[in-house]
Motif scaffolding. Structure first.
Motif, PDB file in Angstrom:
ATOM      1  N   PRO A 191      -9.885  21.015 -14.751  1.00  0.00           N
ATOM      2  CA  PRO A 191      -8.309  20.380 -14.956  1.00  0.00           C
ATOM      3  C   PRO A 191      -7.872  19.967 -13.584  1.00  0.00           C
ATOM      4  O   PRO A 191      -8.196  20.277 -12.494  1.00  0.00           O
ATOM      5  N   THR A 192      -6.890  19.154 -13.952  1.00  0.00           N
ATOM      6  CA  THR A 192      -6.058  18.664 -12.617  1.00  0.00           C
ATOM      7  C   THR A 192      -4.566  19.042 -12.850  1.00  0.00           C
ATOM      8  O   THR A 192      -4.100  18.423 -13.970  1.00  0.00           O
ATOM      9  N   MET A 193      -3.838  19.309 -11.739  1.00  0.00           N
ATOM     10  CA  MET A 193      -2.412  19.477 -12.046  1.00  0.00           C
ATOM     11  C   MET A 193      -1.578  18.328 -11.361  1.00  0.00           C
ATOM     12  O   MET A 193      -1.707  17.988 -10.140  1.00  0.00           O
ATOM     13  N   MET A 194      -1.198  17.313 -12.086  1.00  0.00           N
ATOM     14  CA  MET A 194      -0.507  16.051 -11.422  1.00  0.00           C
ATOM     15  C   MET A 194       0.713  16.599 -10.904  1.00  0.00           C
ATOM     16  O   MET A 194       1.382  17.361 -11.681  1.00  0.00           O
ATOM     17  N   PHE A 195       1.314  15.603 -10.033  1.00  0.00           N
ATOM     18  CA  PHE A 195       2.666  16.012  -9.527  1.00  0.00           C
ATOM     19  C   PHE A 195       3.022  14.637  -8.878  1.00  0.00           C
ATOM     20  O   PHE A 195       2.211  13.646  -8.565  1.00  0.00           O
ATOM     21  N   ARG A 196       4.473  14.583  -8.657  1.00  0.00           N
ATOM     22  CA  ARG A 196       5.169  13.674  -7.948  1.00  0.00           C
ATOM     23  C   ARG A 196       5.801  13.924  -6.784  1.00  0.00           C
ATOM     24  O   ARG A 196       6.269  15.190  -6.561  1.00  0.00           O
ATOM     25  N   ILE A 197       6.026  13.135  -5.616  1.00  0.00           N
ATOM     26  CA  ILE A 197       6.584  13.521  -4.634  1.00  0.00           C
ATOM     27  C   ILE A 197       7.571  12.403  -4.435  1.00  0.00           C
ATOM     28  O   ILE A 197       7.557  11.172  -4.282  1.00  0.00           O
ATOM     29  N   GLN A 198       8.988  13.098  -3.871  1.00  0.00           N
ATOM     30  CA  GLN A 198      10.052  11.976  -3.417  1.00  0.00           C
ATOM     31  C   GLN A 198      10.389  12.112  -1.763  1.00  0.00           C
ATOM     32  O   GLN A 198       9.518  13.110  -1.417  1.00  0.00           O
ATOM     33  N   GLY A 199      10.950  11.243  -1.530  1.00  0.00           N
ATOM     34  CA  GLY A 199      11.483  11.442  -0.053  1.00  0.00           C
ATOM     35  C   GLY A 199      10.453  10.605   0.936  1.00  0.00           C
ATOM     36  O   GLY A 199      10.237  10.716   2.053  1.00  0.00           O
ATOM     37  N   VAL A 200       9.634   9.470   0.067  1.00  0.00           N
ATOM     38  CA  VAL A 200       8.426   8.939   0.755  1.00  0.00           C
ATOM     39  C   VAL A 200       8.918   7.662   1.210  1.00  0.00           C
ATOM     40  O   VAL A 200       9.559   6.828   0.516  1.00  0.00           O
ATOM     41  N   ASP A 201       8.545   7.351   2.458  1.00  0.00           N
ATOM     42  CA  ASP A 201       8.774   5.733   2.895  1.00  0.00           C
ATOM     43  C   ASP A 201       7.709   5.150   2.417  1.00  0.00           C
ATOM     44  O   ASP A 201       6.790   4.979   3.171  1.00  0.00           O
ATOM     45  N   VAL A 202       7.932   4.610   1.363  1.00  0.00           N
ATOM     46  CA  VAL A 202       6.714   3.913   0.466  1.00  0.00           C
ATOM     47  C   VAL A 202       6.147   2.740   1.258  1.00  0.00           C
ATOM     48  O   VAL A 202       5.015   2.424   1.473  1.00  0.00           O
ATOM     49  N   GLN A 203       7.004   2.076   1.920  1.00  0.00           N
ATOM     50  CA  GLN A 203       6.839   0.864   2.711  1.00  0.00           C
ATOM     51  C   GLN A 203       5.931   1.088   4.044  1.00  0.00           C
ATOM     52  O   GLN A 203       4.865   0.631   4.172  1.00  0.00           O
ATOM     53  N   ARG A 204       6.308   2.106   4.513  1.00  0.00           N
ATOM     54  CA  ARG A 204       5.478   2.528   5.769  1.00  0.00           C
ATOM     55  C   ARG A 204       3.936   3.169   5.330  1.00  0.00           C
ATOM     56  O   ARG A 204       2.901   3.057   5.741  1.00  0.00           O
ATOM     57  N   PHE A 205       4.341   3.896   4.250  1.00  0.00           N
ATOM     58  CA  PHE A 205       2.788   4.672   3.702  1.00  0.00           C
ATOM     59  C   PHE A 205       1.962   3.293   3.170  1.00  0.00           C
ATOM     60  O   PHE A 205       0.649   3.399   3.477  1.00  0.00           O
ATOM     61  N   LEU A 206       2.436   2.297   2.487  1.00  0.00           N
ATOM     62  CA  LEU A 206       1.369   1.338   2.151  1.00  0.00           C
ATOM     63  C   LEU A 206       0.970   0.402   3.303  1.00  0.00           C
ATOM     64  O   LEU A 206      -0.110  -0.030   3.409  1.00  0.00           O
TER      65      LEU A 206
END
Length: 309
Positions: A191-206
């Motif tokens: 099994p896998t426990m999926m999750f979401r995180i917020q507060g991310v600077d998505v532009q810097r991440f990408l």
């Protein structure tokens, strides 16, 4: 054993058990053809693994390829076209996101719930939420003629000319004694426990890690080293992080749930399922801590949600 409440009887042309993607599509399509359709769903919303499990992506629509520069090419059409149109109208889907050798669409699970409600209502499907099937009704040895289900009102007996098992686990087939199989010699994927995180600077991440949601070898190596050193408990090194339709958010497919005895846990068994839920939540926090400490753009990230299951 006693329940003195009266049993409610309902009959339909078609009974669908399970409101995941397959169950929803079957129920809507049949109702549009003029059939009386009843859909039973154990949660208070539709979506199945995509929403309750928070898998978060609409996969299987695009051609696989060998080139890292090939554009997305749709291969699957039909009912999904209307679903995509409705999701896009509510800003509930991303454009195609690169996913290794193919592409996927990342969805907002709350938007999925509303779109499913609208599709079922508009088609005239009789939906009963918060209802768990407890028994099957057989006509002979091979035809499932309906089910007995339970909700807070009491027992519900639903009969139908045709019953579709869209439970995701073949529950009706297993209850009825029909032939079933599971995994490879009974062994299933962990099994896998999926999750979401917020507060991310998505532009810097990408900008740092690229457009492919399958993170590269450098991240996998950092996870392995951190796990080996004991700084974190991170049993899975190859991870998938997807930008979502929401701002500053990533969908995280990272955890790997192994039992205390070293087995791949099987969620069909209640003890394994319980252990997996508890261990999964622990791993979510460890991966989120690693992301904050180690990944560009995730310095202020926090866990927004985990899968209902």
């Amino acid at each position: 054993m006693l329940d003195l409440r009266p049993i409610t009887d309902i009959h339909a042309d078609l009974l669908v058990v399970g409101g995941g993607a397959a169950g929803m599509a079957a129920a809507v399509t049949a109702a549009r053809r003029g059939l009386k359709v009843i859909l039973l769903e154990r949660y208070g919303f539709c979506g199945g693994g995509a929403v309750a499990g928070l898998s978060g992506t609409v996969c299987g629509l695009f051609e696989a390829h060998q080139s890292d520069t090939a554009p997305p090419k749709r291969l699957v059409f039909g009912f999904v076209d209307e679903f995509i149109e409705r999701m896009n109208a509510k800003n509930g889907l991303t454009p195609p996101v690169r996913y290794g050798k193919t592409f996927t669409l990342v969805h907002d699970p709350l938007v999925w719930r509303g779109v499913a409600d609208d599709l079922l209502r508009d088609a005239g499907v009789h939906v009963v939420y918060h209802t768990m099937v407890t028994d099957v009704l057989m006509d002979g040895d091979e035809r499932i003629a309906g089910v007995v289900a339970y909700n807070k009102q009491g027992k519900l007996r639903v009969t139908a000319e045709v019953t579709i098992d869209a439970s995701g686990d073949g529950d009706l087939a297993a209850m009825s004694g029909l032939d079933t199989f599971m995994g490879v010699d009974g062994v299933v994927q962990n099994p896998t426990m999926m999750f979401r995180i917020q507060g991310v600077d998505v532009q810097r991440f990408l900008a740092r890690y690229g457009e492919d949601s399958v993170l590269g070898a450098d991240v996998s190596e950092a996870i392995r080293q951190s796990n080996t050193s004991g700084s974190y408990v991170l049993p899975r090194a190859k991870i998938f992080l997807f930008p979502t339709p929401r701002p500053n958010e990533l969908l995280c497919n990272c955890t790997r749930i192994i039992g205390r005895d070293g087995r791949e846990l099987n969620p069909v068994f209640a003890a394994d399922f319980t252990e997996a839920e508890i261990e999964g939540r622990k791993q979510v926090q460890e991966y989120a801590r690693f992301f904050r400490d180690q990944l560009t753009g995730c310095e202020n990230a926090f866990v927004n949600d985990t899968g209902v299951q």
